[in-house]
Design a protein around this motif. Sequence first.
Motif, PDB file in Angstrom:
ATOM      1  N   SER A 175       0.706   6.963  -6.472  1.00 20.55           N
ATOM      2  CA  SER A 175      -0.482   7.819  -6.554  1.00 20.55           C
ATOM      3  C   SER A 175      -0.125   9.284  -6.290  1.00 20.55           C
ATOM      4  CB  SER A 175      -1.533   7.334  -5.564  1.00 20.55           C
ATOM      5  OG  SER A 175      -2.669   8.170  -5.579  1.00 20.55           O
ATOM      6  N   ILE A 176       0.749   9.511  -5.291  1.00 17.59           N
ATOM      7  CA  ILE A 176       1.168  10.890  -4.978  1.00 17.59           C
ATOM      8  C   ILE A 176       1.937  11.489  -6.158  1.00 17.59           C
ATOM      9  CG2 ILE A 176       2.688  12.263  -3.500  1.00 17.59           C
ATOM     10  CD1 ILE A 176       1.957  10.329  -1.210  1.00 17.59           C
ATOM     11  N   LYS A 177       2.809  10.682  -6.749  1.00 14.41           N
ATOM     12  CA  LYS A 177       3.587  11.151  -7.891  1.00 14.41           C
ATOM     13  C   LYS A 177       2.683  11.440  -9.082  1.00 14.41           C
ATOM     14  CE  LYS A 177       8.062  11.829  -8.195  1.00 14.41           C
ATOM     15  NZ  LYS A 177       8.665  12.916  -7.409  1.00 14.41           N
TER      16      LYS A 177
ATOM     17  N   HIS B 242       0.929  14.715  -8.491  1.00 14.69           N
ATOM     18  CA  HIS B 242       1.844  15.836  -8.719  1.00 14.69           C
ATOM     19  C   HIS B 242       2.051  16.063 -10.218  1.00 14.69           C
ATOM     20  CE1 HIS B 242       5.047  18.650  -7.998  1.00 14.69           C
ATOM     21  NE2 HIS B 242       5.937  17.900  -8.679  1.00 14.69           N
ATOM     22  N   ARG B 243       2.224  14.984 -11.007  1.00  9.96           N
ATOM     23  CA  ARG B 243       2.381  15.100 -12.450  1.00  9.96           C
ATOM     24  C   ARG B 243       1.147  15.714 -13.091  1.00  9.96           C
ATOM     25  NH1 ARG B 243       1.462  10.855 -16.028  1.00  9.96           N
ATOM     26  NH2 ARG B 243      -0.454  10.726 -14.786  1.00  9.96           N
ATOM     27  N   ASN B 244      -0.026  15.244 -12.658  1.00  5.40           N
ATOM     28  CA  ASN B 244      -1.285  15.760 -13.211  1.00  5.40           C
ATOM     29  C   ASN B 244      -1.448  17.250 -12.916  1.00  5.40           C
ATOM     30  OD1 ASN B 244      -1.908  13.223 -14.192  1.00  5.40           O
ATOM     31  ND2 ASN B 244      -3.163  12.679 -12.398  1.00  5.40           N
TER      32      ASN B 244
ATOM     33  N   LEU C 292       9.727   5.931 -10.910  1.00  2.41           N
ATOM     34  CA  LEU C 292       9.203   5.424  -9.629  1.00  2.41           C
ATOM     35  C   LEU C 292       8.258   4.252  -9.844  1.00  2.41           C
ATOM     36  CD1 LEU C 292       8.883   5.788  -6.529  1.00  2.41           C
ATOM     37  CD2 LEU C 292       6.975   7.329  -7.029  1.00  2.41           C
ATOM     38  N   LYS C 293       7.384   4.385 -10.861  1.00  2.00           N
ATOM     39  CA  LYS C 293       6.412   3.331 -11.129  1.00  2.00           C
ATOM     40  C   LYS C 293       7.113   2.043 -11.535  1.00  2.00           C
ATOM     41  CE  LYS C 293       2.582   4.495 -13.132  1.00  2.00           C
ATOM     42  NZ  LYS C 293       1.581   4.875 -14.157  1.00  2.00           N
TER      43      LYS C 293
ATOM     44  N   GLN D  83       0.822  -1.205   0.000  1.00  2.43           N
ATOM     45  CA  GLN D  83       0.000   0.000   0.000  1.00  2.43           C
ATOM     46  C   GLN D  83       0.857   1.256   0.000  1.00  2.43           C
ATOM     47  OE1 GLN D  83      -3.390  -0.094  -0.330  1.00  2.43           O
ATOM     48  NE2 GLN D  83      -3.146   2.124  -0.626  1.00  2.43           N
ATOM     49  N   ARG D  84       1.991   1.228   0.714  1.00  7.36           N
ATOM     50  CA  ARG D  84       2.887   2.388   0.735  1.00  7.36           C
ATOM     51  C   ARG D  84       3.468   2.661  -0.648  1.00  7.36           C
ATOM     52  NH1 ARG D  84       8.154   2.790   1.014  1.00  7.36           N
ATOM     53  NH2 ARG D  84       8.428   0.583   1.558  1.00  7.36           N
TER      54      ARG D  84
END
Length: 331
Positions: free
Chosen positions: A165-167, A170-172, A214-215, A158-159
Amino acid sequence: MTKIESFFIFCSGASHSLLKRCNIETSKYIGIGASIFFTGILACISSGYALFTIFDSLFYASLFGIIWGLMIFNLDRYIILSMRKSDAWYKELLQATPRILFALLIALIISKPIEIKIFEKEINNELTLLKLEFIEEQEQRILSRYAPRLDSIRFTIQRLKNEISIKENHRNELVSIAQKEADGTGGSGKVNAGPIYKIKQNDATKAQFELDKLKAANIVSIDKLQVELESLQVEKTEDFAQLSQPDVYGISFQLTALSRLGDKYNTIRIADWFIVLLFIALELAPVFTKLISSRGPYDNLLQVHEHHFDNYRKEKIAISNITLEKTLANA
């Protein structure tokens, strides 16, 4: 005197020859003998049922039940046979105290299997609950063994997903800022693709690059963790499948269930005590009959008879000592 009466007198340990000289005592010793005999019968039934629960064999339960009943019968007979009437009641009570304590022990032993049979339905229900508790306890042990690692893996997965998801958010956000700068709906408010737009577009491109990097790293880690998670889940399922069904129908578990029922329900506890007291009363009946009965002709004759043999013993010892002294003097 009938054969049954003679048999009960034998059970009481009384002497037939002495009772013939005082027939008035016959009924008392017939009653004492009957009490001893039927106590032995109850002990036989009680132990037979307990042994049938253990061996699940009618033959062995009957055989050892009869042996146990005969042993209890013989012990009770010896207890009464060894008691002597005295002129002082406290001497009789002192003499009877160890016999009373032993009789209490026998009563407690032979009463338990009968109690188990009486409360059989209630005990079986309690044993079912006890079985479920054992199974639940085994399941909890398995869960406690796997839960920390499973929770740790799920938390890590989950982390890693949250980092992606956070990245992505931020990209969006940077893409949206660049788009608004291009169409004039944000930023400088001018519709153009000028230097400011290019700077913001570069930020968005950089964020996309960081997101992809990161992905790629996190997805590899997530896949590995998923494999480990599934492997642990399979192991846990196999451990659950291999859980043994506890055998809770032995005599010790039945006694445990009876004790638990007594703790839960006052009526069963009270009934349990009354049954125990009943068996104690039955076991102590011959002893108390002997204690509360007054000294009778049979006791007097028995004392005379024993006194005669005691004098005979002393006479023989005295003669033997005199003979020995003469022999030593002539040597």
